[in-house]
Design an enzyme around this catalytic site. Sequence first.
Site, PDB file in Angstrom:
ATOM      1  N   HIS A   1     -18.038 -28.785 -29.362  1.00  0.00           N
ATOM      2  CA  HIS A   1     -17.949 -28.360 -27.959  1.00  0.00           C
ATOM      3  C   HIS A   1     -17.943 -29.558 -27.017  1.00  0.00           C
ATOM      4  O   HIS A   1     -18.064 -29.415 -25.811  1.00  0.00           O
ATOM      5  CB  HIS A   1     -19.126 -27.446 -27.623  1.00  0.00           C
ATOM      6  CG  HIS A   1     -20.413 -28.175 -27.396  1.00  0.00           C
ATOM      7  ND1 HIS A   1     -20.869 -29.161 -28.218  1.00  0.00           N
ATOM      8  CD2 HIS A   1     -21.339 -28.055 -26.405  1.00  0.00           C
ATOM      9  CE1 HIS A   1     -22.012 -29.615 -27.748  1.00  0.00           C
ATOM     10  NE2 HIS A   1     -22.317 -28.965 -26.656  1.00  0.00           N
TER      11      HIS A   1
ATOM     12  N   SER B   1     -16.216 -35.353 -22.854  1.00  0.00           N
ATOM     13  CA  SER B   1     -17.044 -36.430 -23.415  1.00  0.00           C
ATOM     14  C   SER B   1     -18.223 -36.751 -22.498  1.00  0.00           C
ATOM     15  O   SER B   1     -19.382 -36.585 -22.884  1.00  0.00           O
ATOM     16  CB  SER B   1     -16.207 -37.674 -23.698  1.00  0.00           C
ATOM     17  OG  SER B   1     -15.492 -38.096 -22.552  1.00  0.00           O
ATOM     18  N   HIS B   2     -17.936 -37.176 -21.269  1.00  0.00           N
ATOM     19  CA  HIS B   2     -19.011 -37.446 -20.306  1.00  0.00           C
ATOM     20  C   HIS B   2     -18.412 -37.545 -18.919  1.00  0.00           C
ATOM     21  O   HIS B   2     -17.186 -37.438 -18.759  1.00  0.00           O
ATOM     22  CB  HIS B   2     -19.806 -38.706 -20.684  1.00  0.00           C
ATOM     23  CG  HIS B   2     -18.965 -39.920 -20.943  1.00  0.00           C
ATOM     24  ND1 HIS B   2     -18.376 -40.625 -19.929  1.00  0.00           N
ATOM     25  CD2 HIS B   2     -18.598 -40.523 -22.104  1.00  0.00           C
ATOM     26  CE1 HIS B   2     -17.702 -41.644 -20.442  1.00  0.00           C
ATOM     27  NE2 HIS B   2     -17.803 -41.597 -21.765  1.00  0.00           N
TER      28      HIS B   2
ATOM     29  N   THR C   1     -18.385 -34.276 -27.204  1.00  0.00           N
ATOM     30  CA  THR C   1     -18.574 -35.415 -28.098  1.00  0.00           C
ATOM     31  C   THR C   1     -20.041 -35.543 -28.509  1.00  0.00           C
ATOM     32  O   THR C   1     -20.348 -36.203 -29.500  1.00  0.00           O
ATOM     33  CB  THR C   1     -18.116 -36.718 -27.433  1.00  0.00           C
ATOM     34  OG1 THR C   1     -18.872 -36.912 -26.230  1.00  0.00           O
ATOM     35  CG2 THR C   1     -16.635 -36.679 -27.112  1.00  0.00           C
TER      36      THR C   1
HETATM   37  N1  LIG Z   1     -16.525 -34.050 -18.874  1.00  0.00           N
HETATM   38  C1  LIG Z   1     -17.876 -34.092 -18.999  1.00  0.00           C
HETATM   39  N2  LIG Z   1     -18.415 -33.919 -20.236  1.00  0.00           N
HETATM   40  C2  LIG Z   1     -19.746 -33.945 -20.324  1.00  0.00           C
HETATM   41  C3  LIG Z   1     -20.584 -34.172 -19.232  1.00  0.00           C
HETATM   42  N3  LIG Z   1     -21.882 -34.145 -19.671  1.00  0.00           N
HETATM   43  C4  LIG Z   1     -21.831 -33.892 -20.988  1.00  0.00           C
HETATM   44  N4  LIG Z   1     -20.545 -33.763 -21.391  1.00  0.00           N
HETATM   45  C5  LIG Z   1     -20.035 -33.378 -22.710  1.00  0.00           C
HETATM   46  O1  LIG Z   1     -20.096 -31.957 -22.775  1.00  0.00           O
HETATM   47  C6  LIG Z   1     -20.917 -31.521 -23.812  1.00  0.00           C
HETATM   48  C7  LIG Z   1     -21.993 -30.673 -23.163  1.00  0.00           C
HETATM   49  O2  LIG Z   1     -22.798 -30.246 -24.093  1.00  0.00           O
HETATM   50  P1  LIG Z   1     -24.209 -29.525 -24.194  1.00  0.00           P
HETATM   51  O3  LIG Z   1     -24.737 -30.089 -25.445  1.00  0.00           O
HETATM   52  O4  LIG Z   1     -24.987 -29.799 -23.025  1.00  0.00           O
HETATM   53  O5  LIG Z   1     -23.865 -28.095 -24.331  1.00  0.00           O
HETATM   54  C8  LIG Z   1     -21.511 -32.754 -24.492  1.00  0.00           C
HETATM   55  O6  LIG Z   1     -21.241 -32.708 -25.860  1.00  0.00           O
HETATM   56  C9  LIG Z   1     -20.828 -33.936 -23.848  1.00  0.00           C
HETATM   57  O7  LIG Z   1     -20.006 -34.622 -24.730  1.00  0.00           O
HETATM   58  C10 LIG Z   1     -19.982 -34.344 -17.954  1.00  0.00           C
HETATM   59  O8  LIG Z   1     -20.656 -34.538 -16.929  1.00  0.00           O
HETATM   60  N5  LIG Z   1     -18.634 -34.273 -17.885  1.00  0.00           N
END
Ligand SMILES: Nc1nc2c(ncn2[C@@H]2O[C@H](COP(=O)(O)O)[C@@H](O)[C@H]2O)c(=O)[nH]1
Length: 308
Positions: free
Chosen positions: A233, A209-210, A235
């Site tokens: 892939h 997610s982030h 959120t």
């Molecule tokens: N665990 C983490 N998830 C993250 C982070 N930054 C983004 N995200 C999630 O991953 C995908 C990455 O997607 P993309 O679009 O760049 O290919 C994105 O959907 C986020 O939900 C993180 O630092 N850690």
Amino acid sequence: MKLTNLSAEPTGKLHSWLPTDLEAEEVVFLPDACPGKSPLPTGTAVLTHQPDWRRFAVSDCGCGMRLLRSGLAPGELDQRRWDAVADRLRRNRGRLGDLGGGNHFLDALEPYDDGPLSFLVHTGSRNESGHVDDLVGSPDRFDAEFDRNVDWACDNRAAVHDALEAEFGPLELVLDLPHNTYERLADGGAVIRKGSVRVEPGDLTVLPSHMAGDVALVRATAAVAGTLDSMSHGTGRSMSRADCKPLAEQYDFAALRARGLLPTGLADASLRTDGPFAYRDLDDCLRLIDGYVETVARYAVVGYMGHL
Ligand SMILES: Nc1nc2c(ncn2[C@@H]2O[C@H](COP(=O)(O)O)[C@@H](O)[C@H]2O)c(=O)[nH]1
């Protein structure tokens, strides 16, 4: 055109994100759907027989995620070891094992059920990817170059894996899945996946997610036959990078640093466009794909690096 909407966005809005010259039989929007710089929005799978479909498949080819399980107890990760990994990756700048910019990241994950640490690597094909852009009119050369990019991106994740093993010892490969790809069909058509992975029933995939949010390891069910064998892939972004500035100014980065490890020297300013405020919530997204996947494990992010 058949449109399947598994996102929280209104269907009318989703139509406006599609290129006006796309001729598709089917488009699936997953929970991470969001517009981006690529021809297709992120979080989509598109079935098309348009003769020049390759022009919709360009940008960050082969970008993907690799999940690794360690034998380390959570207490064995500390600032010194996280900094050592960051330094190794910094030394790889410009070659294999470079994490890259944007929201490419490496996370250390602690499972909610007792168990060892895992690591999640998210990297793309870096500057290699631009080489396909001029080849959309030459299908054979495009396909060969695209495949080379996908392999390069996978090798890049493997080199980050090596850097982790140099610090932490052997790591078990749980999965490595690209999310910017296409699948050529026998009848000349293609399924283009932009920010979505190919899964069959029973396959595992990962949903981050982030940097301060949970990560889910999920298993696809038979229902993915209805999503062109595709799954989200992550959120996905809830706002563009440009819109992040006011939220980033108010965000409590000190609290983020208190919750998990960040490499020494990584400035708050580097995280302005990719901080937690920029992404959707994991549980909201899992609700939208209930029945399409089953959660196998859930992790908290206890270490983040990116923007090295
Ligand atoms: N665990 C983490 N998830 C993250 C982070 N930054 C983004 N995200 C999630 O991953 C995908 C990455 O997607 P993309 O679009 O760049 O290919 C994105 O959907 C986020 O939900 C993180 O630092 N850690």
